[in-house]
Every structure is written in structure tokens, then in C-alpha cells.
Design an enzyme around this catalytic site. Structure first.
Site, PDB file in Angstrom:
ATOM      1  CB  CYS A   1     -60.877 -25.121  -9.062  1.00 19.09           C
ATOM      2  SG  CYS A   1     -59.703 -25.041 -10.446  1.00 19.09           S
TER       3      CYS A   1
ATOM      4  CD  GLU B   1     -58.442 -25.352  -6.417  1.00 14.15           C
ATOM      5  OE1 GLU B   1     -58.071 -25.011  -7.561  1.00 14.15           O
ATOM      6  OE2 GLU B   1     -58.981 -26.448  -6.189  1.00 14.15           O
TER       7      GLU B   1
ATOM      8  CE  LYS C   1     -61.850 -28.609  -6.768  1.00 14.98           C
ATOM      9  NZ  LYS C   1     -60.440 -28.544  -7.234  1.00 14.98           N
TER      10      LYS C   1
END
Ligand SMILES: O=C(O)CCC(=O)C(=O)O
Length: 266
Positions: free
Chosen positions: A146, A40, A111
Site C-alpha cells: 500500500c 493488504e 510493511k
């Protein structure tokens, strides 16, 4: 299937441009792999909040250009980690880029779960809304980033959409390394999928990174795990193990759907 997880060290003494060039070389050197996965926000670091606005890129910015070329030169599928994307309306997103072996963009993923509670990414970035899968010749990737790892319902949605290999591209802190390993294995077991989870190494913005990228099979066995420093974790696996595991131990068929309370209140 051969996958290379490149656990990039993100340290402040290296400029974003130098790191981009260095990572492109690392990707090129993985020619022969089927899939390469990066972490990321490796250009800035996931906690490099003060760099987000200055280093934000349009979707087709410098990281896109460098990674598209590296994927093409190596002839590999490349999950290029994520970048700070500046959308046309000025909103910043934590956006993952996936390239096909000809360098064409195969998918983007913004995300969904932003980290930081009332600060950091959670206030600096917009939230994605769309779960993303990418069909490769031998497996279908579920693309996640993440903090998403803490939200099992996203992974179930990806499984419902055909995901068999769950990719977690992360910048996970050392302080919560135990959660990282545990959750990567849990997502593999509960979804009967391969999990390829790649984090960063080094320390940026005062946050020591966990490293310890990990690949897990659909039975929860660890195929490989990196150490704390920059490293390339290479694993080989048979994607057909997903169907075989689901057939031998068909727990996914026993799901009881519709348990979520309306409005999300339990
Ligand atoms: O959930 C965590 O502990 C780490 C999440 C994180 O660092 C991120 O999403 O950037």
C-alpha cells in the site's frame, strides 16, 4: 504466466472468520493460475484500527493456516496479502505472507512505510526494515504494501535485488484513486517491471475503498483493471518482457548513483 488478483470486499457485516473461509475458497478456485495475489489486511480492513489488537495473529495464526492450505490445495504461489502480526515482544506489524505451491511459507514482509502520519497504523504498528524479494520459477517478485507505493526508492532497491514483478498489496481509499493508478503505472515504467497492484473493495471503518486493482506491463501499458466491487482480475503475461524492455530501452543503465544527501537532507 497467469496471475489472479483477488480484490476482496471488506465490509463490517462479514466477520473476520467468515471472510477468511470465503477467501480461502476463492483462492482454491484459482487452481490453474501460477500466482494469486490478495490485498493488504483483508481480514480486518486496512483502516479497521479498532480491530487490530483483537485480531492480531502470531505469524502462524489462523490466516497463515488457512492460506497455506489454500495455496497447497490449489498448487499455486500465493501472496496472501497481509495480516496484523503480533511479534514475540508484543509489537504489531502489517506483515505480508507469501506461500509456495506446496503450502510452505516462502517469505514474509513487514510493511516499511506505515500510513497515518500521527495516527492509525503509524502509531499502532511497528515499521519493517527489510525489503523482500521472492524468486518464483519464471520471475522474481518485489513485495510491497500500500503506502509503500509512494516511495520509489524502495522499488529501486527491489530492482537492484532482482525484482521483475512488483507486487503492491493494498487497501487504498477511493478518495485517492487517481494517485493509485498513476503511481502503479509510474513504478512499472521507471523500473521496467510488471506491476500487480491489488486493493480492496467495499467500505469499512467509514473509508470507501478504491478497488480498481491494476496490472501494468514494463512499458506502462495496462494489462487489466478491475472495477470498484469485489472481483477477480486475471491477467496473463510473459515475464521475459522485462529483460526485452530493458534491452530495447536501457534507461536503467543511465542511473546516476549516490545522489542522496547524507542524513537524508536535500
Ligand atoms: O497513500 C495512500 O493514499 C493510501 C495508503 C494507505 O491507505 C495504506 O497504506 O494503508
Amino acid at each position: 504466466m497467469r496471475a489472479s488478483l483477488i480484490q476482496i470486499a471488506v465490509n463490517p457485516e462479514e466477520s473476520v472468520n467468515s471472510r477468511r473461509e470465503r477467501v480461502a475458497s476463492l483462492v482454491r478456485a484459482e487452481a490453474g493460475a501460477d500466482l494469486v495475489v490478495l490485498p493488504e489486511l483483508w481480514p480486518t480492513g486496512a483502516f479497521g484500527y479498532e480491530l487490530f489488537a483483537a485480531e492480531a495473529e502470531s505469524l502462524h495464526g489462523p490466516t497463515y493456516e488457512a492460506m497455506s492450505k489454500a495455496a497447497r490445495d490449489a498448487g499455486i504461489w500465493l501472496h496472501a496479502g497481509s495480516v496484523v502480526e503480533r511479534a514475540a515482544d508484543g509489537t504489531l506489524y502489517n506483515t505480508a505472507l507469501v506461500f509456495a505451491p506446496d503450502g510452505q511459507l516462502a517469505a514474509t514482509y513487514r510493511k516499511i512505510h506505515r500510513f497515518g502520519f500521527d495516527k492509525g497504523e503509524a502509531v499502532l504498528m511497528g515499521a519493517g526494515t527489510e525489503p523482500v524479494t521472492v524468486a518464483l520459477p519464471d520471475t522474481t517478485l518485489g513485495v510491497t504494501t500500500c503506502y509503500d507505493l509512494r516511495f520509489p526508492e524502495l522499488y529501486r532497491t527491489l530492482v537492484d535485488r532482482g525484482a521483475e514483478t512488483l507486487v503492491v498489496s493494498a487497501g487504498w481509499p477511493e478518495r485517492r484513486r487517481a494517485h493509485w493508478t498513476l503511481l502503479a503505472q509510474a513504478r512499472a515504467v521507471e523500473n521496467q517491471c510488471f506491476v500487480l497492484a491489488v486493493g480492496t473493495a467495499g467500505t469499512h471503518a467509514g473509508v470507501e475503498q478504491a478497488g480498481h486493482s491494476i496490472a501494468v506491463d514494463p512499458w506502462g501499458e495496462v494489462l487489466g483493471e478491475a472495477g470498484a466491487d469485489e472481483e477477480i482480475l486475471r491477467v496473463e503475461f510473459d515475464p521475459a518482457r522485462v529483460a526485452a524492455t530493458r534491452e530495447q530501452f536501457p534507461a536503467l543503465k543511465d542511473r546516476v548513483l549516490g545522489l542522496e544527501a547524507p542524513g537524508g537532507k536535500g
